[in-house]
Enzyme design. Sequence first.
Site, PDB file in Angstrom:
ATOM      1  N   ASP A 188       4.212  -5.191  10.462  1.00 21.00           N
ATOM      2  CA  ASP A 188       4.203  -4.633   9.255  1.00 21.00           C
ATOM      3  C   ASP A 188       5.905  -4.934   9.091  1.00 21.00           C
ATOM      4  O   ASP A 188       6.153  -3.902   7.271  1.00 21.00           O
ATOM      5  CB  ASP A 188       3.543  -3.339   8.670  1.00 21.00           C
ATOM      6  CG  ASP A 188       2.811  -3.173   8.217  1.00 21.00           C
ATOM      7  OD1 ASP A 188       1.836  -4.291   7.845  1.00 21.00           O
ATOM      8  OD2 ASP A 188       1.685  -2.336   8.881  1.00 21.00           O
TER       9      ASP A 188
ATOM     10  N   TRP B  51      -3.744  -9.223  -1.250  1.00 19.83           N
ATOM     11  CA  TRP B  51      -2.691 -10.272  -0.069  1.00 19.83           C
ATOM     12  C   TRP B  51      -3.182 -11.341  -0.058  1.00 19.83           C
ATOM     13  O   TRP B  51      -2.180 -11.931   0.218  1.00 19.83           O
ATOM     14  CB  TRP B  51      -3.466  -8.957   1.277  1.00 19.83           C
ATOM     15  CG  TRP B  51      -2.678  -8.328   1.074  1.00 19.83           C
ATOM     16  CD1 TRP B  51      -3.918  -6.799   1.814  1.00 19.83           C
ATOM     17  CD2 TRP B  51      -1.404  -7.020   1.060  1.00 19.83           C
ATOM     18  NE1 TRP B  51      -3.191  -5.668   1.977  1.00 19.83           N
ATOM     19  CE2 TRP B  51      -1.729  -5.477   0.948  1.00 19.83           C
ATOM     20  CE3 TRP B  51      -0.730  -7.182  -0.005  1.00 19.83           C
ATOM     21  CZ2 TRP B  51      -1.414  -4.515   0.685  1.00 19.83           C
ATOM     22  CZ3 TRP B  51       0.478  -5.948  -0.941  1.00 19.83           C
ATOM     23  CH2 TRP B  51      -0.180  -4.702  -0.084  1.00 19.83           C
TER      24      TRP B  51
ATOM     25  N   ASP C 248      -3.832  -8.753   5.772  1.00 25.58           N
ATOM     26  CA  ASP C 248      -2.788  -7.875   4.806  1.00 25.58           C
ATOM     27  C   ASP C 248      -1.673  -8.872   5.975  1.00 25.58           C
ATOM     28  O   ASP C 248      -0.043  -9.376   5.258  1.00 25.58           O
ATOM     29  CB  ASP C 248      -2.647  -6.835   5.734  1.00 25.58           C
ATOM     30  CG  ASP C 248      -3.744  -5.926   5.161  1.00 25.58           C
ATOM     31  OD1 ASP C 248      -4.723  -6.463   5.477  1.00 25.58           O
ATOM     32  OD2 ASP C 248      -4.062  -4.417   4.730  1.00 25.58           O
TER      33      ASP C 248
ATOM     34  N   THR D  11     -14.907  -5.408   8.850  1.00 24.92           N
ATOM     35  CA  THR D  11     -13.713  -4.496   8.140  1.00 24.92           C
ATOM     36  C   THR D  11     -13.559  -3.726   8.335  1.00 24.92           C
ATOM     37  O   THR D  11     -14.072  -3.007   9.664  1.00 24.92           O
ATOM     38  CB  THR D  11     -14.296  -4.392   6.575  1.00 24.92           C
ATOM     39  OG1 THR D  11     -13.501  -4.292   5.509  1.00 24.92           O
ATOM     40  CG2 THR D  11     -15.495  -3.631   6.503  1.00 24.92           C
TER      41      THR D  11
ATOM     42  N   ARG E 236      -8.154  -5.442  -2.268  1.00 28.01           N
ATOM     43  CA  ARG E 236      -6.685  -5.145  -1.941  1.00 28.01           C
ATOM     44  C   ARG E 236      -6.819  -6.469  -1.047  1.00 28.01           C
ATOM     45  O   ARG E 236      -5.482  -7.204  -1.169  1.00 28.01           O
ATOM     46  CB  ARG E 236      -6.172  -3.955  -1.592  1.00 28.01           C
ATOM     47  CG  ARG E 236      -4.289  -4.332  -1.347  1.00 28.01           C
ATOM     48  CD  ARG E 236      -4.048  -2.390  -1.155  1.00 28.01           C
ATOM     49  NE  ARG E 236      -3.810  -1.771  -0.078  1.00 28.01           N
ATOM     50  CZ  ARG E 236      -4.686  -1.315   0.287  1.00 28.01           C
ATOM     51  NH1 ARG E 236      -5.068  -0.946  -0.365  1.00 28.01           N
ATOM     52  NH2 ARG E 236      -4.732  -0.803   1.839  1.00 28.01           N
TER      53      ARG E 236
END
Length: 411
Positions: A123, A257, A181, A241, A253
């Site tokens: 991240d 992304w 993400d 998931t 979301r």
Amino acid sequence: MNLKPLICAALLLITIALPGIAQQKNKFKLQPALLAIINKNMADAGAQYKMFAGELKADEFPKTFYPATGKLETSNSGWWCSGFYPGTLLNIYQETRDKALMQEAARMLKLLAKEQYNTHTHDLGFMMYCSFGTANRLAPLAAYRAVLLNSAKSLATRFNPTTGTIRSWDSKPSDYLVIIDNMMNLELLFWATKATGDFSYYKIAVTHADNTIKNHYRPDHSSYHVVNYNPETGAVQQQKTAQGFADSSAWARGQAWGLYGFTVMYRETGDKKYLNQANNIAGFILNNPNLPADKIPYWDFNAPNIPDAPRDASAAAIIASALLELCTYADKAQAQTYFNTAASILKTLSSPQYKSAPGTNGGFLLKHSVGHFPAGTEVDVPLTYADYYFVEAMKRYKALQANKEPAIKNN
């Protein structure tokens, strides 16, 4: 004569120039009423975000707020959302020029800087590019550049040539987990390519994106949240998931992304396959029968209790921001749909239903986001990334007024 060095040099020059390929080609008529709302929102945002300075302890970052108890939940700098608070401060400062916001952002950047060496998270794009990248865009400094380069180096260590992807979550040795993400962290690698001329960052980003198209996406252009690869062979072991309703569902979301990430991929490479991917994802979202009329999605497009399922303002804000860039690249008819949808989302998020009244909500701008519904955490609460992409989307809308493409981008 050995032509390889010349060819590599030529490719590098092309790569560095590639962002110019994805040029804005559409013009839009902005709504004066919405511009006025955005200007008021920015002023309100400045007042809201100054509330945090008096609430946070010296080493804390805001995470969420629970209105029922009045509790502000915080994190340390290693939490994946740590870059959003300073990034939002800086983006609001650009609009309001309130020096208190810049001072608070500078304080937070000092706390965040050590994460440039963090090789245990994927991240770093969220954490470092949304913060130091924003700071460097506003006022380029050698210190910011150094932090960003070290962050890109740290992120690159998580790339596995066998799977062709960047590892998302550390796990047992037989698993190699990659989440959708991760598309959002590739922008940092493109910045590093342009800053250094090192083509390896570019190749990692493109390889990861290509394998994401191949292994994360279904025929209807919805995305799995998690793909588990075999780290030794690169084979896909599971498509599942973590934060969505089910392995087969479309976590809202996650779809956002992907939309944002592949729009960035087209901007940075000029490769039409990424524009096609972004358009396909947009089509899945906007034509989904479970997308509400106000365009604020439920937390999962396949949540079992629609229409009573919680909405996710964070997904809506990300979608709006992505569409306001994608509309500048898409064909005219699609572009107008994207622009109109983003404007509709901004209007809805600016309404009392979603936007906090001044002095409330612990300092956050938006209400009603969903973090991790299956885990029962951060459900129907404000979130830092919802605020970040809401502010970014409003800035992008304003930038279209003068077709200021550099203001649309975050590099």
